[in-house]
Design an enzyme around this catalytic site. Structure first.
Site, PDB file in Angstrom:
ATOM      1  N   HIS A 204       0.819  -1.206   0.000  1.00  0.00           N
ATOM      2  CA  HIS A 204       0.000   0.000   0.000  1.00  0.00           C
ATOM      3  C   HIS A 204       0.859   1.265   0.000  1.00  0.00           C
ATOM      4  CE1 HIS A 204      -3.894   1.972   0.961  1.00  0.00           C
ATOM      5  NE2 HIS A 204      -3.082   2.900   1.403  1.00  0.00           N
TER       6      HIS A 204
ATOM      7  N   LYS B  78      -6.478  14.225  -6.451  1.00  0.00           N
ATOM      8  CA  LYS B  78      -6.094  12.889  -6.021  1.00  0.00           C
ATOM      9  C   LYS B  78      -7.286  11.956  -6.184  1.00  0.00           C
ATOM     10  CE  LYS B  78      -3.737   9.655  -3.912  1.00  0.00           C
ATOM     11  NZ  LYS B  78      -2.886   9.850  -2.766  1.00  0.00           N
TER      12      LYS B  78
ATOM     13  N   GLU C 174      -8.196   7.839  -5.189  1.00  0.00           N
ATOM     14  CA  GLU C 174      -7.730   6.569  -4.656  1.00  0.00           C
ATOM     15  C   GLU C 174      -8.905   5.631  -4.430  1.00  0.00           C
ATOM     16  OE1 GLU C 174      -5.543   7.463  -1.142  1.00  0.00           O
ATOM     17  OE2 GLU C 174      -7.312   7.456   0.114  1.00  0.00           O
TER      18      GLU C 174
ATOM     19  N   GLN D  56     -13.961   1.135   9.713  1.00  0.00           N
ATOM     20  CA  GLN D  56     -13.992   2.507  10.191  1.00  0.00           C
ATOM     21  C   GLN D  56     -15.240   3.152   9.628  1.00  0.00           C
ATOM     22  OE1 GLN D  56     -10.435   2.013   7.954  1.00  0.00           O
ATOM     23  NE2 GLN D  56      -9.633   3.762   9.032  1.00  0.00           N
TER      24      GLN D  56
ATOM     25  N   ARG E  78      -8.699  14.104   2.632  1.00  0.00           N
ATOM     26  CA  ARG E  78      -7.559  14.523   3.468  1.00  0.00           C
ATOM     27  C   ARG E  78      -6.271  14.555   2.653  1.00  0.00           C
ATOM     28  NH1 ARG E  78      -9.954  11.105   7.010  1.00  0.00           N
ATOM     29  NH2 ARG E  78      -8.364   9.525   6.704  1.00  0.00           N
ATOM     30  N   ASP E  79      -6.216  13.721   1.618  1.00  0.00           N
ATOM     31  CA  ASP E  79      -5.045  13.769   0.743  1.00  0.00           C
ATOM     32  C   ASP E  79      -4.966  15.099   0.011  1.00  0.00           C
ATOM     33  OD1 ASP E  79      -3.616  11.448   1.145  1.00  0.00           O
ATOM     34  OD2 ASP E  79      -4.859  10.264  -0.192  1.00  0.00           O
TER      35      ASP E  79
ATOM     36  N   HIS F  73     -11.009   2.485  -2.208  1.00  0.00           N
ATOM     37  CA  HIS F  73     -11.286   1.936  -0.885  1.00  0.00           C
ATOM     38  C   HIS F  73     -12.157   0.713  -1.082  1.00  0.00           C
ATOM     39  CE1 HIS F  73     -11.528   2.990   3.576  1.00  0.00           C
ATOM     40  NE2 HIS F  73     -10.281   3.004   3.232  1.00  0.00           N
ATOM     41  N   ASN F  74     -11.545  -0.327  -1.628  1.00  0.00           N
ATOM     42  CA  ASN F  74     -12.312  -1.469  -2.109  1.00  0.00           C
ATOM     43  C   ASN F  74     -12.683  -2.465  -1.014  1.00  0.00           C
ATOM     44  OD1 ASN F  74     -11.789  -0.217  -4.523  1.00  0.00           O
ATOM     45  ND2 ASN F  74     -10.057  -1.524  -5.014  1.00  0.00           N
TER      46      ASN F  74
END
Lengths: 993, 279
Positions: free
Chosen positions: A247, A312, A314, A472, A337-338, A316-317
């Site tokens: 990661h 950005k 990304e 989370q 947040r990135d 979250h799979n």
């Protein structure tokens, strides 16, 4: 004494929540219930007087008009079954947190540290159901056993006097924090076992590298001085495992690969360096607008003279497979947040989300513990909705794809754009720095066991009293408060460096930023915790959400902390940056980790991997010559083409006031917009266009062309709304199935890695050809879902290799943007770009049950000419509508243009610029790249044709006054004869939920 | 125009439309300042120093406990160094000043009791804004203005388009009597309308199922106004979902479109009123 407040609707008020659950039970589980009512429950773990209880219940907790309430008295009555769903201990309870604040505001006093509020929901079900059916409803729809508990009570045994006792789901962990030491001086097998047992995901080579590091005499000597033994502590081993994870280190993308194609061998040193970064480096020599690439949390490009944009995307799979809502919301607020933590900090201005699911109408068997695709989809959409809407960030563009191979793991790509002034307090905003002696400040949420070891949930049984580490749940409001406050702090110059706490928590955020100063000291006992009982390594690695790490100079600390307090944001000094060259961690004054920064970041041994490319030959379908109207209708209803309005309407795409091109457009605001465009600076006309390109089906034939087409599609969508190749930046996002060859686990690993190599070769070839650099990216390489079923069998579902290109383009003047809907009857219809026999991987072939071989190939030189010509024509105001031609080919693009505009069309296939095509179906449904459907006002036709000189472009028909959609075939007879209402209905009904 | 209209735009705790709301104020000629609610509670900024108070849209406290509830609770019970915040707001209204609440701001005003506030009693809730019949929805709506209303903000407007983006916008009066009174005394300012700009209960033209299609109301003075749709999100013609169609139609007639979005009229009315009555 804890007590319960229950809130129910007043008589005569419609229970929309209950109704929607009732409908979902029917549609998802095919169980009929008569009626469902809901009751909201607050369990309040605080000492309140009776008067205070009454004040709270009647005040902030209930609506004086629409609701009634009770204190410690059940409101439930007249039901066959009562289900109460509440969180397990340790799971984020956002509403409970607000409830606590509301009590404090109402009573004008602070509650104690151990006082808390917890929420749950009661469903009162009427209907002839068995307990087993009710339990199915609980598990499948009302809750998620990973994070929630259920009480199921039948109406006959209900004791209205007793009700349900007030239970407080707090983590009661009596565990005494401790630090373990791990003996690595063991056999290879044992090293592997240590890695596996501790879910460290380290290979034998990596374990050996760590073992050898701790054997070095100078390391041993230093450790003795610090009071550390010769063996690494769990804090150290976990930190290394985290920092060296796939990661964080992208080991596959940095590996040396032996690639074999047609018996020819090539050695590739790092796909990232030799394809992705190399391309960007080459392009950057010609483009002056790249500000920061590949080095920060997001890539940064220039927007105006005085503002830059960070972008950005990304994925979250895995978390979204487990808990679709929590996974998706964490994905989007995490990606935020990135972008927000890039450079000195950016203001979030847009979201874009691309989701891949199995069909929501999937009828087959589901492996144990896998949710039905429809539940996953609904949960993910709700998570993205709450993550975006509640943070006040418009979701301006996206896509949803369906393929049953996403049944084990959905893909949830979350994209986030931020806006930042080019300079802040006289310094370039992209520059962050840390001087030794600067404080490490953690702001935002608290640390719990959330997300420790991210994906390794399954080995641990969850039980009452144990915290849920698996999942989370994002808290958009805590994050919004924090990010608002940090923008104020940024503008006041209160910190010099900002980064987010995502994967790896503090170990990663501090570990990375400490490279600026050359070391750090962290005092773990100072970190604010959600509950007691965390071991030091857990505090360091927790991925609890909504936290940023800041470098605050000593002279600014008071101002920073005071601002945080006034904005209701928790901020804590957890250490300081040093120049000792060490990653040094303390707990209660004792050293628990000390690792050389050099070893931490550069000690990772390189991987060497095998790849072998063998193209697969497939059969070609027989092309139909009749019934093309029906085929077009069927294609419109293909889930990959059909309207996603049900999803789009749930996303706020207008907030921040700068919306220009919306995801839905046209006469009735329901046509499929190509790229989203916003005007982020309200007093200027400069715009930002965002789009996506993705087509995993082409990858079934060749990932090289899949990647080329995805790049072309992302760019094409930007061009279609009025952007230009002058300034388009891309983000690459690879989601792969495990490509590491293993004779037992992954026998087809070499092929899968070859697919990855080819994808990267195309990335290099086409990004350089188009001059569209990748500015950031991400990869997720293990999208296989393996689990042992109750039947004892191993299940493995692998996704198709999927690459997403997200594009951001700068539009100089948004007033010139165009949409895809036909504007006026009598306008002329043009086909731009060359149509070829390229139906391989197309939606049409899929409809015929085939994949085929002729995958669309991108002619970059021609595409560039087309895009430049089209940008010029749009800029000159010659284009009434322009629509990207992609899934479903020309026929679908024409149909969408027609019905979105509310006009019919008449088209002649003979005039379509095409290469040796003799079948109507080929012209209609081929998915050749780099094409548009354009409508033009008759008096601008000449100028438009001039503007398109030198590129394939032909007048193929006209926009009709009435609603008939007519296509004349290659031999002059009518091959499609329908009305736009029918096409639109076919397009809308499949996902009209 | 030297004595500038001063406008306060509140933010914090999940309010998210403060920037465009301030921009709309500025376009209308006001001097707008975005201020965190805690800076008002701490006494760093005084409501008294302003003429117009904006409660912008957003998701205060994430809509937990019901939209606007927690923020309303906070404002109702907050104590500034110079007394309870609600007293300052009451004085603000008594002084003849103006308040607008949009979306979440409207929910907050209704749940605080500042709307509809019969008999100028600004305490106690008599209506509510509740869950939509069909969940959260982002769309543009057509609005018919009740020209009989005393609402200062909608003067001179008969119809207007704006986006809605909410999950809890169904306006419900506490009783039939309340509803009757809302109409009788000119409280109803805006209604969701169909393509002929006639009020409608039909989804999606009426996106939330509001009683009598009510989209916005004011108090008896017409100076306190709340609405679910977002006028600040129609600050420029390019915001309109039909912009490219309107532009195409206009260009073929050889005319140019007016650039300012219709939503700004709402603040132009406020600024005009303040200039005439308070400066």
């Amino acid at each position: 004494m804890p007590f319960r407040i229950e809130i129910a609707l007043g008589p005569g008020y419609r229970d929309a929540a209950g109704e929607s659950v009732k409908n979902a039970i029917k549609s998802n589980l095919d169980i009929a219930v008569d009626d469902i009512r809901t009751i909201k429950v607050f369990t309040i773990n605080a000492n309140l007087t009776d008067a205070e209880k009454e004040a709270v219940a009647s005040g902030p907790f209930s609506d004086a008009v629409a609701q009634r309430y009770s204190v410690d008295r059940p409101l439930a009555s007249d039901f066959d079954w009562l289900v109460e769903v509440g969180y397990l201990p340790g799971v984020t309870d956002n509403e409970g947190k607000t409830g606590r604040e509301a009590i404090e505001d109402r009573l004008g006093r602070k509650l104690g540290a151990d006082e808390s509020v917890h929420t749950s929901t009661q469903y009162l079900i009427n209907g002839n159901l068995t307990r087993a059916q009710v339990e199915t409803i609980c598990r499948q729809l009302l809750g998620n056993e990973l994070i929630e508990r259920f009480d199921v009570i039948d109406g006959r045994s209900w004791d209205a006097q007793k009700g349900i006792p007030a239970r407080v789901p707090l983590v009661k962990d009596t565990h005494q924090p401790r630090v373990a030491e791990i003996d690595l001086d063991v056999s290879d097998d044992e090293l592997i076992a240590i890695s596996r047992k501790g879910t460290l995901a380290l290979t034998l080579e990596e374990m050996k590298a760590i073992r050898d590091y701790f054997k070095q005499p100078e390391v041993l000597a230093e450790r003795r001085n610090l009071g550390l033994g010769p063996r690494p502590t769990d804090v150290e081993l976990e930190t290394l495992a985290q920092t060296w994870s796939e990661h964080c280190k992208h080991k596959i993308f940095n590996a040396t690969i032996d690639y074999v194609e047609n018996g020819k061998h090539t050695e590739i040193k790092s796909l990232f360096k030799s394809c992705i970064r190399k391309s960007t480096e080459e392009i950057s020599k010609e483009k002056g607008w790249l500000v920061s690439v590949f080095k920060d949390n997001a890539g940064i490009i220039k927007f105006t003279d005085d503002y830059n944009v960070a972008f950005k995307v990304e994925t979250h799979n895995s978390p979204s497979a487990l808990d679709p809502y929590g996974g998706a919301i964490t994905g989007i607020v995490g990606c935020d947040r990135d972008s927000a933590g890039t450079g000195k900090g950016a203001k979030l201005i847009a979201h874009t989300d691309v989701l891949c699911f199995a069909s929501p109408y999937y009828k087959g068997r589901l492996p144990p513990r896998i949710f039905h695709p429809r539940r996953i989809m609904e949960g993910v959409v709700r998570g993205i909705k709450d993550g975006g809407n509640k943070c006040g960030v418009p979701t301006i563009n996206g896509a949803i794809l369906f393929d049953d191979r996403y049944g084990g793991k959905p893909l949830v790509y979350c994209g986030s754009l931020g806006l930042m002034p080019a300079t802040i307090n006289g310094e370039p905003s992209e520059d962050k720095y840390v001087k030794p002696g600067t404080f490490i400040v953690m702001a935002g949420g608290r640390i719990g066991k959330d997300g420790i070891h991210g994906a390794t949930f399954s080995s641990e049984e969850l039980h009452e009293g144990s915290p849920a580490t698996a999942v989370q749940i994002g808290d958009p409001i805590t994050q919004k408060k924090m990010l608002d406050m940090l923008l104020e702090a940024r503008d006041q110059g209160l910190y010099t460096c900002i980064t987010d706490n995502g994967a790896g928590g503090l170990s990663s955020s501090v570990g990375e930023t400490a490279q600026f100063s050359g070391g750090c000291e962290i005092y773990l006992e100072k970190a604010p915790l959600k509950y007691h009982g965390l071991d030091p390594w857990e505090i360091l690695l927790s991925e609890a959400q909504e936290r940023m790490t800041l470098a605050v100079p000593p002279e600014k600390l008071d101002a920073f902390m005071s601002l945080a307090k006034r904005r209701g944001v928790e901020a804590t000094v957890v250490g300081k940056y040093t120049d000792t060259g060490k990653f040094h961690v303390f707990y209660d004054g004792r050293t628990v980790a000390s690792i050389d920064m050099d070893f931490l970041h550069d000690g990772l041994p390189e991987m060497r991997l095998q790849a072998e490319w063998k193209p697969v030959q497939r059969t070609e379908p027989e092309l139909p010559t009749e019934g093309l109207t029906m085929y077009l209708q069927d294609l419109m209803s293909d889930l990959n083409i059909a309207s996603k309005e049900w999803v789009i309407r749930q996303y706020d795409h207008e907030v921040q006031g700068g919306s220009v091109i919306k995801p839905l457009t046209g006469k009735d605001n329901d046509g499929p917009g190509d790229a989203g465009v916003i005007r982020p600076l309200l007093d200027r006309m400069a715009g930002i266009a965002v789009s996506n390109g993705i087509n995993p089906y082409y990858g079934d034939i060749d990932t090289y062309h899949m990647t080329a087409c995805a790049i072309d599609e992302a760019i094409r969508n930007i061009i279609a709304v009025g952007g230009s190749l002058r300034q388009i930046a891309l983000l690459d996002n690879f989601c792969w199935c495990d490509p590491i060859y293993d004779p037992e686990k992954t026998p087809d690993g070499k092929y899968k890695l070859a697919q990855l190599v080819r994808a990267n070769q195309a990335l290099y070839d086409y990004t350089t050809a188009f001059g569209t650099p990748c500015i950031s990216g991400k990869d997720s390489m293990k999208n296989d879902y393996k689990l042992k079923g109750e039947d004892g069998k191993e299940y493995k579902i692998s996704i198709p290799p999927t690459v997403l290109f997200s594009a951001v383009g700068v539009v100089p003047d948004v007033r010139k943007c165009v949409t895809m809907d036909a504007k006026m009857a009598g306008d002329l219809v043009y086909a731009v770009g060359m149509t070829k026999d390229e139906l391989g991987g197309s939606r049409f072939y899929n409809l015929l049950g085939h994949t085929g071989n002729n995958v669309p190939k991108v002619d970059a030189a021609m595409a560039k000419k087309i895009y430049d010509a089209m940008s010029g024509a749009i800029d000159a105001g010659l284009v009434a509508s322009c629509h990207d031609c992609s899934d479903g080919g020309l026929a679908v693009a024409l149909a969408e243009t027609a019905f979105s505009g509310g006009f019919g069309m008449e088209i002649d296939l003979n005039r379509v610029p095409a290469e040796r095509l003799f079948r109507d179906a080929q012209v209609l449904f081929s998915e050749s790249a780099s094409r548009f459907v354009v409508t033009v006002a008759p008096d601008k036709a000449k100028a438009f044709e001039q503007a398109m000189e030198g590129v394939p472009c032909a007048l193929i028909g006209s926009v009709r006054e009435d609603d008939r959609f007519l296509v004349n075939g290659l031999n002059g007879t009518r091959v499609i004869d329908t009305v736009i209402g029918a096409l639109k209905e076919s397009w809308q009904y499949p996902l009209r939920w | 125009m030297a004595g500038k209209v001063k406008s306060l735009v509140l933010t914090g705790y999940g309010i998210n439309s403060e920037v465009e709301t301030a921009y709309a104020n500025t376009l209308a000629g006001a001097d707008a300042k975005i201020v965190h609610i805690n800076d008002v509670i701490d006494g760093l900024v005084k409501v008294d120093d302003y003429h117009l108070l904006n409660f912008p849209g957003g998701f205060s406290y994430g809509d937990d406990l019901g939209s606007g509830k927690a923020f309303a609770n906070k404002v109702l019970y907050a104590k500034t160094p110079t007394g309870p915040m609600i007293d300052h707001i009451q004085k603000f209204i008594d002084d003849g000043k103006l308040i607008i609440g949009i979306c979440n701001g409207f929910q907050i005003l209704v749940k605080m009791g500042l709307l509809p506030a019969f008999d100028k009693n600004y305490t106690g809730q008599t209506a509510t804004v509740f869950y939509n019949d069909k969940g959260f929805r982002d769309q543009w709506v057509r609005l018919k203005v009740n020209t009989e209303s005393q609402c200062v903000f909608t003067r001179g407007i008969s119809r207007i388009d704006m986006p809605v983006r909410h999950g809890e916008g169904k306006f419900i009066p506490g009783s039939q009597e309340v509803l009757a009174r809302l109409w009788k005394n000119g409280h109803v300012a805006l209604q969701y309308a169909d393509s002929a700009y006639q009020p409608t209960q039909q989804f999606p033209d009426n996106p939330n199922g509001s009683v009598d299609a009510i989209a916005g109301i004011c108090d008896e003075t017409g100076r306190v106004f709340g609405l679910m749709p977002h006028p600040e999100a129609f600050n420029h013609i390019t915001n309109h979902p039909q912009y490219t169609r309107l532009r195409e139609q206009a260009s073929r007639k050889g005319i140019a479109l007016k650039e300012e979005g219709d939503g700004i009229k709402v603040w132009r009315n406020a600024v005009e009123y303040i200039e005439a009555n308070l400066l």
